[in-house]
Design a protein around this motif. Structure first.
Motif, short mmCIF file in Angstrom:
data_model
loop_
_atom_site.label_atom_id
_atom_site.label_comp_id
_atom_site.label_asym_id
_atom_site.label_seq_id
_atom_site.Cartn_x
_atom_site.Cartn_y
_atom_site.Cartn_z
N ALA A 222 3.26 10.93 5.42
CA ALA A 222 2.16 9.98 5.44
C ALA A 222 1.75 9.66 6.86
CB ALA A 222 2.56 8.69 4.71
N ASN B 35 0.83 -1.21 0.00
CA ASN B 35 0.00 0.00 0.00
C ASN B 35 0.87 1.26 0.00
OD1 ASN B 35 -2.82 -1.20 0.26
ND2 ASN B 35 -1.76 -2.22 1.92
N ALA B 36 1.20 1.80 1.16
CA ALA B 36 1.90 3.09 1.23
C ALA B 36 3.25 3.06 0.54
CB ALA B 36 2.06 3.51 2.70
N LEU C 2 4.36 1.08 -1.92
CA LEU C 2 4.24 0.99 -3.38
C LEU C 2 4.01 2.36 -3.99
CD1 LEU C 2 2.26 -2.18 -4.51
CD2 LEU C 2 4.69 -1.66 -4.73
N ASP C 3 3.16 3.16 -3.36
CA ASP C 3 2.90 4.52 -3.86
C ASP C 3 4.19 5.35 -3.86
OD1 ASP C 3 0.26 3.86 -4.21
OD2 ASP C 3 -0.38 4.71 -2.29
N CYS C 4 4.97 5.23 -2.78
CA CYS C 4 6.24 5.99 -2.69
C CYS C 4 7.21 5.56 -3.79
CB CYS C 4 6.88 5.77 -1.32
SG CYS C 4 6.07 6.65 0.04
N ASP D 212 6.50 4.18 -6.64
CA ASP D 212 6.01 4.63 -7.94
C ASP D 212 6.39 6.08 -8.20
OD1 ASP D 212 4.91 2.19 -8.53
OD2 ASP D 212 2.87 2.73 -7.93
N ARG D 213 6.27 6.92 -7.17
CA ARG D 213 6.62 8.34 -7.35
C ARG D 213 8.12 8.49 -7.56
NH1 ARG D 213 2.67 8.77 -3.29
NH2 ARG D 213 4.21 9.00 -1.61
N GLU E 14 8.74 11.35 2.56
CA GLU E 14 7.41 10.90 2.17
C GLU E 14 6.69 10.16 3.30
OE1 GLU E 14 5.78 11.18 -1.00
OE2 GLU E 14 7.29 12.75 -1.18
#
Length: 301
Positions: free
Chosen positions: A300, A109-110, A112-114, A116-117, A296
């Motif tokens: 969060a 979740n968290a 993976l988003d980081c 990706d960015r 990041e």
């Protein structure tokens, strides 16, 4: 000889003197007087115990030893220049593989988003992501960075806190409507619970505090899994009360999909740490990712 290797300016002057055929011309290129340029060459010859130039009033030419040394100097300086360009290129355009280990639900979740960015900013960087809820062997498993809750026992690792968090007991609203809300941790022993298994197969203890004293629950009606994301999904489906890091379920709490209970008792901190070997020289891509995650994940949290 080692002191000679430190005098890269002397070696560049030697190379220029050989190419230009003049100490004075080489000295001017380096901002040196003819006397200073000549003294530089003499230092090299003294260190090598070899004559590099035949000097006459009309011309300057290399000796056989000078020809040999020139070839090595040229290769050494070219390699140094290539290394400088390579490092500068890496600083400008990060590239290469980063191996990470992370808890299962955070990683899906968290994190993976980081990643990706970060990957969008640095398309030359690639990730190998291992998801599990036990501490990886960073050295044996060749892991560059690990993310874990709590303070690591291994003092050889550097631990940087990514975010503050605590362990909470949570449940789906549907389960609370069906079974009611417990008023004391002991009541959880008779209720369906969802428990994380550690790497050695033992269940993670549910710890709480009462009147300043640390206590541990003994649970009997527990579903168990070694995957924290499985426990989260079971909790969302109303299968039982889960003992989770607040950070892992932050989005579920904000959306009302999960609710915490017994918050006055379950107050154990579980800060999220970024771990990496302290003795390694980190490549630029890893140093940049460390800084990125510190920013990041703190936001969060």
């Amino acid at each position: 000889m080692s002191r000679l290797l430190d005098r890269l300016g002397d070696l560049r002057l030697f190379l220029d003197a050989a190419q230009l055929g003049s100490f004075s011309a080489a000295g001017r290129k380096h901002g040196l007087s003819p006397a200073a340029a000549s003294a530089c060459i003499l230092r090299i010859e003294a260190a090598l115990e070899a004559r590099l130039f035949q000097r006459t009033t009309r011309r300057l030419r290399l000796t056989e030893a000078g020809e040999t040394y020139l070839s090595y100097c040229r290769q050494a300086l070219e390699l140094l220049e290539e290394g400088e360009h390579s490092l500068q290129r890496e600083q400008r355009e990060l590239s290469g593989l980063i191996r990470l280990s992370a808890p299962s639900d955070l990683g899906r979740n968290a994190l993976l988003d980081c990643l990706d960015r970060f990957g969008a900013e640095h398309p030359g960087v690639h990730f190998s992501l291992s998801l599990n809820d036990t501490l990886a062997d960073l050295i044996g498993d060749d892991i560059d960075l690990a993310i874990r809750y709590g303070q690591p026992a291994d003092s050889s690792l550097v631990a940087r806190q990514l975010a503050a968090s605590r362990r909470v007991v949570c449940a789906a609203p549907s389960l609370l409507r069906r079974l009611g809300t417990p008023t004391h941790p002991r009541e959880l022993a008779g209720l369906p619970t969802l428990t994380l298994l550690a790497g050695h197969g033992a269940a993670i203890d549910w710890r709480y505090r009462e009147n300043g004293e640390a206590k541990t629950l003994r649970l009997e009606r527990a579903r168990q899994s070694n995957d924290g994301e499985v426990l989260r999904r079971w909790a969302l489906q109303g299968h039982g009360f889960a003992y989770k890091s607040e950070l892992d379920i932050a989005a579920d709490l904000r959306a009302g999909r999960l609710l915490t209970v017994l918050d006055d008792y379950f107050v154990e901190p579980a800060p999220l740490h970024l771990l990496y070997p302290g003795h390694r020289l980190q490549p630029a891509r890893i140093r940049r990712l460390i800084d990125f995650l510190l920013t990041e994940m703190a936001e969060a949290g």
